[in-house]
Design an enzyme around this catalytic site. Structure first.
Site, PDB file in Angstrom:
ATOM      1  N   GLY A  49      89.624  -8.010  13.979  1.00 42.02           N
ATOM      2  CA  GLY A  49      88.532  -6.865  14.368  1.00 42.02           C
ATOM      3  C   GLY A  49      88.166  -6.429  12.944  1.00 42.02           C
ATOM      4  O   GLY A  49      87.921  -6.988  12.054  1.00 42.02           O
ATOM      5  N   CYS A  50      87.787  -4.972  13.043  1.00 44.57           N
ATOM      6  CA  CYS A  50      87.083  -4.389  11.983  1.00 44.57           C
ATOM      7  C   CYS A  50      88.056  -4.551  10.697  1.00 44.57           C
ATOM      8  O   CYS A  50      89.127  -4.022  10.495  1.00 44.57           O
ATOM      9  CB  CYS A  50      87.242  -2.721  11.932  1.00 44.57           C
ATOM     10  SG  CYS A  50      86.658  -1.839  10.904  1.00 44.57           S
ATOM     11  N   PHE A  51      87.184  -4.966   9.572  1.00 42.18           N
ATOM     12  CA  PHE A  51      88.233  -5.398   8.389  1.00 42.18           C
ATOM     13  C   PHE A  51      88.328  -4.285   7.504  1.00 42.18           C
ATOM     14  O   PHE A  51      89.364  -4.322   6.743  1.00 42.18           O
ATOM     15  CB  PHE A  51      87.346  -6.429   7.552  1.00 42.18           C
ATOM     16  CG  PHE A  51      85.614  -6.244   7.276  1.00 42.18           C
ATOM     17  CD1 PHE A  51      85.297  -4.944   7.273  1.00 42.18           C
ATOM     18  CD2 PHE A  51      85.056  -7.318   7.052  1.00 42.18           C
ATOM     19  CE1 PHE A  51      83.917  -4.746   7.041  1.00 42.18           C
ATOM     20  CE2 PHE A  51      83.460  -7.057   6.743  1.00 42.18           C
ATOM     21  CZ  PHE A  51      83.101  -5.995   6.734  1.00 42.18           C
ATOM     22  N   TYR A 197      86.744   6.895  12.687  1.00 43.11           N
ATOM     23  CA  TYR A 197      86.620   5.718  13.399  1.00 43.11           C
ATOM     24  C   TYR A 197      87.718   5.281  14.284  1.00 43.11           C
ATOM     25  O   TYR A 197      87.856   4.577  15.360  1.00 43.11           O
ATOM     26  CB  TYR A 197      85.944   4.724  12.402  1.00 43.11           C
ATOM     27  CG  TYR A 197      86.152   3.302  12.811  1.00 43.11           C
ATOM     28  CD1 TYR A 197      85.266   2.722  13.849  1.00 43.11           C
ATOM     29  CD2 TYR A 197      87.110   2.574  12.409  1.00 43.11           C
ATOM     30  CE1 TYR A 197      85.442   1.297  14.226  1.00 43.11           C
ATOM     31  CE2 TYR A 197      87.238   1.231  12.688  1.00 43.11           C
ATOM     32  CZ  TYR A 197      86.170   0.854  13.608  1.00 43.11           C
ATOM     33  OH  TYR A 197      86.597  -0.638  14.168  1.00 43.11           O
TER      34      TYR A 197
END
Length: 223
Positions: A49-51, A197
Site C-alpha cells: 500500500g502507501c509507501f 492520512y
C-alpha cells in the site's frame, strides 16, 4: 623536534613487539573488509500500500539501515508518481529496505512486513484502491523466494486461514525505481499530514482487526 618525533615513530614501528602485532592488526582489518560489510548488507523490496506508511513502519526496526520509497513491478522505465497512481504502468508503490543481515534477517523483516499489511486484500490496501497499492513481496534470488514462501505459510497459519486466502503476491524483482524526493521520509518531514492520512485511511484499525495483538509487531510467529 619534528625530526625526533619521526625517529621515535620509526623505532617504535620497527620494534619486535610491533613486528608481531602489526600482522595481527592487519589481519583483523581484513576480516572487516568492505566486501565483508557488503555481504552483511542486504536489500528487500516490498509493496504494502502507501509507501509513506511502509517506509515509516520498517525504518524503525533494529538492523534496518535505510528505507527508500519507490516503484516496482511494471514495465515503464523511470515512472513518475502521477503515472503509477493513474494505473497505467503496472508498477506498485514499494519500499527498498537496506538492512544488516547480522542484526535482522530477511525472514525476521518479513514478519514485520506481514503484520503491517492486510494480506487478505489483493485489490489495494486500506483506503487506497487499485493495482498500484496491492501487496507484493519482490524477491532477489532463490533464497529470498524460499524464505518469502515460508513466511507466507507462517502468516496463514497464524491467521488461521489457507494460503490461498492470502493475496500477497510473491514474484521476482526486476527493477526498483526510486520515487520523487518529496515522497522520501514523508512521515518525518510532514508529520501532521502523515498522521491524519494514516488515521483517515483506517490503516491501524484494520491491522488490529486482522492481526490483533500482533499488529505492527516483529515478534516470532505465534503458531
Amino acid at each position: 623536534s619534528r625530526r625526533c618525533r619521526h625517529s621515535r615513530s620509526a623505532v617504535y614501528l620497527s620494534s619486535p613487539v610491533m613486528q608481531i602485532l602489526l600482522p595481527m592488526v592487519l589481519g583483523a582489518l581484513l576480516l572487516v573488509s568492505p566486501a565483508a560489510v557488503l555481504a552483511e548488507q542486504q536489500s528487500a523490496v516490498l509493496a504494502g500500500g502507501c509507501f509513506w506508511c511502509m517506509e515509516s513502519d520498517l525504518e524503525k526496526l533494529p538492523g534496518v539501515i535505510s528505507v527508500e520509497s519507490g516503484y516496482s513491478g511494471g514495465s515503464v522505465s523511470e515512472p513518475t508518481y502521477n503515472q503509477v497512481s493513474a494505473e497505467t504502468t503496472g508498477h506498485q508503490e514499494v519500499v527498498e529496505v537496506l538492512f544488516d543481515s547480522a542484526k535482522i534477517t530477511y525472514p525476521k523483516l518479513l514478519q514485520s512486513y506481514w503484520r503491517n499489511v492486510d494480506p487478505l486484500d489483493g485489490a489495494g490496501q486500506f483506503c487506497d484502491r487499485g493495482d498500484s497499492y496491492r501487496p507484493v513481496i519482490f524477491t532477489s534470488g532463490d533464497q529470498q523466494k524460499s524464505e518469502a514462501l515460508a513466511s507466507q505459510s507462517a502468516a496463514a497459519k497464524e491467521l488461521g486461514v489457507s494460503e490461498s486466502a492470502l493475496k500477497v503476491e510473491i514474484k521476482p524483482l526486476e527493477k526498483f525505481w526510486p520515487a520523487e524526493d518529496y515522497h522520501q521520509n514523508f512521515a518525518e518531514l510532514n508529520s501532521v499530514k502523515y498522521k491524519y492520512y494514516r488515521w483517515a485511511c483506517g490503516r491501524d484499525k484494520r491491522l488490529d482487526e486482522v492481526w490483533g495483538d500482533q499488529a505492527r509487531s516483529g515478534d516470532s510467529w505465534t503458531k
